[in-house]
Design an enzyme around this catalytic site. Structure first.
Site, PDB file in Angstrom:
ATOM      1  N   ARG A 150       0.820  -1.220   0.000  1.00  0.00           N
ATOM      2  CA  ARG A 150       0.000   0.000   0.000  1.00  0.00           C
ATOM      3  C   ARG A 150       0.846   1.258   0.000  1.00  0.00           C
ATOM      4  NH1 ARG A 150      -4.622   0.818   4.478  1.00  0.00           N
ATOM      5  NH2 ARG A 150      -2.798   1.045   5.841  1.00  0.00           N
TER       6      ARG A 150
ATOM      7  N   GLU B  28     -16.148   6.521   5.597  1.00  0.00           N
ATOM      8  CA  GLU B  28     -15.169   5.972   6.536  1.00  0.00           C
ATOM      9  C   GLU B  28     -15.060   6.872   7.752  1.00  0.00           C
ATOM     10  OE1 GLU B  28     -11.229   5.991   4.839  1.00  0.00           O
ATOM     11  OE2 GLU B  28     -11.523   7.942   3.913  1.00  0.00           O
TER      12      GLU B  28
ATOM     13  N   LYS C  22      -2.485   7.048   1.302  1.00  0.00           N
ATOM     14  CA  LYS C  22      -2.244   7.305   2.727  1.00  0.00           C
ATOM     15  C   LYS C  22      -1.125   8.342   2.841  1.00  0.00           C
ATOM     16  CE  LYS C  22      -2.088   4.697   7.085  1.00  0.00           C
ATOM     17  NZ  LYS C  22      -3.433   5.050   7.531  1.00  0.00           N
TER      18      LYS C  22
END
Length: 395
Positions: free
Chosen positions: A151, A278, A245
């Site tokens: 990721r 989220e 992220k």
């Protein structure tokens, strides 16, 4: 309209040390402050500080109020600065301990928290040009390290950050950092940045990208009790930024602060169509009255490593008939609040029951059985799961 703020000062100057307000400084004061504006009388809270007066035109000046003179600010040697950093660290008492840090800038690992620093001209610091990820440490193993590495590599590509080393070298560095820390239960957080170089907007002046990693041991007791959430009024990040992220977490921080100000644990974001998205740093899932596990799909939000692992583990409940199915898709607020169970999922909370959303009690207001099963299953997976999710650390 003028505003008045105060900046801290270490010590108050003697009255004899203060020069009268005259010359260019006084002229600037007269220009910056309306004629009828009066400075407040010095109090115990403001004595020994410097008043900064700003006008609506943007001009500003300093008004001494027994403040420290510039000549009193010490010029420190490198060793003196390090000594002061160490003294500051000894005085800070928090629930987290930092056991080891790797920095590609100095090319090694340190274990003194005072040395765990990042250059000010790193573009991650002053431009937010960096990405990060976190892997849990459980019983001397890194949990889902490969999944988290995949990721962060994707995030770096989206952020146009080149890798300072190849993926396997980064993995070896991270494992070595945990080994040096001697930590057997905690977390490993790591960053890829455009690197240090200058204070320009473009990273073209950065010599090379940087890798940082730190091992954190949290002293807070683990809490799995049911929590309250609210609907966030802070706008959600657009998909381009929500799906990577990055270190640009100001919306996340403000959302978390909003929750705490309202007596809640977290605030839930809705996407631009009004569907459930989220939390500030965790995914959300529901168990419907039809016994279906529903989770928002990842096209507009962060693809949670723990969330995806939960989906895999939940298949056992389907096989046992305790769940009728698993679904990734849109869910409305009304559907979420009407669910039998609601849970937050992430590397920090693992799997945690939500028992109230805004004013709506979820289910019977208690931790749900599916949520509890998934929490226990994740903890067991961290302790004894397959080699695909557990990377041993050679201490």
């Amino acid at each position: 309209m003028a505003s008045l703020t105060f900046s801290p000062s270490r010590s108050a100057a003697k009255p004899a040390d203060r020069a009268p307000d005259s010359g260019p400084r006084a002229a600037l004061l007269k220009l910056s402050v309306p004629r009828d504006f009066k400075l407040p009388r010095a109090t115990a809270a403001t004595r020994g500080r410097t008043a900064i007066v700003r006008s609506c035109q943007g001009a500003q000046t300093l008004v001494d109020n027994g403040s420290q003179r510039a000549s009193d600010v010490p010029l420190l040697t490198f060793s003196e600065a390090v000594e002061r950093l160490q003294a500051k660290r000894r005085g800070w008492k928090g629930k987290q301990q930092y056991l080891a840090m790797y920095s590609s800038v100095f090319g090694g690992i340190v274990t003194d928290p005072a040395a765990m620093v990042i250059p000010m001209d790193d573009h991650m610091v002053h431009r937010g040009h960096g990405v990060f990820d976190t892997a849990a440490i459980m019983d001397g193993h890194l949990y889902e390290l490969d999944q988290h590495l995949d990721r962060i590599v994707r995030s770096a590509s989206m952020a146009k950050i080149s890798l300072p080393f190849d993926r396997e070298s980064i993995k070896r560095i991270l494992i070595r950092t945990v080994s040096a820390s001697k930590c057997r239960k905690g977390s490993l957080r790591y960053w890829l940045s455009a690197g240090p170089g200058d204070f320009q907007l473009s990273p073209s002046g950065c010599a090379e990208p940087a890798l940082y990693a730190i091992v954190i041991q949290d002293q807070s007791p683990f809490d799995s009790s049911g929590i309250k959430v609210i609907t966030s009024s802070v706008p959600i990040k657009p998909p381009q930024f929500a799906t990577m992220k990055s270190v640009n977490y100001l919306p996340n921080v403000l959302s978390k602060m909003e929750a705490e100000e309202n007596g809640a644990y977290a605030a839930i974001w809705l996407d631009n169509e009004g569907f459930i998205a989220e939390g500030p740093n965790m995914n959300v899932a529901f168990v419907t009255k039809e016994k279906e596990l529903v989770m928002p799909h990842f096209d507009k939000i962060l693809s949670g490593c723990t969330a995806k692992r939960v989906l895999t583990i939940a298949e056992a409940l389907v096989n046992e008939g305790k769940l009728q199915g698993i679904k990734l898709g849109n869910a409305t607020v009304e559907e979420g609040k009407a669910a039998e169970e609601m849970m937050l999922i992430g590397s920090g909370v693992l799997v945690r029951s939500v028992v109230q959303w805004d004013e709506q009690v979820i289910g019977n207001g208690k931790e749900g059985p599916v949520t509890q099963f998934l929490l226990n299953a994740i903890i067991e997976d961290m302790k004894s799961g397959p080699s695909t999710v557990r990377t041993p650390v050679p201490y």
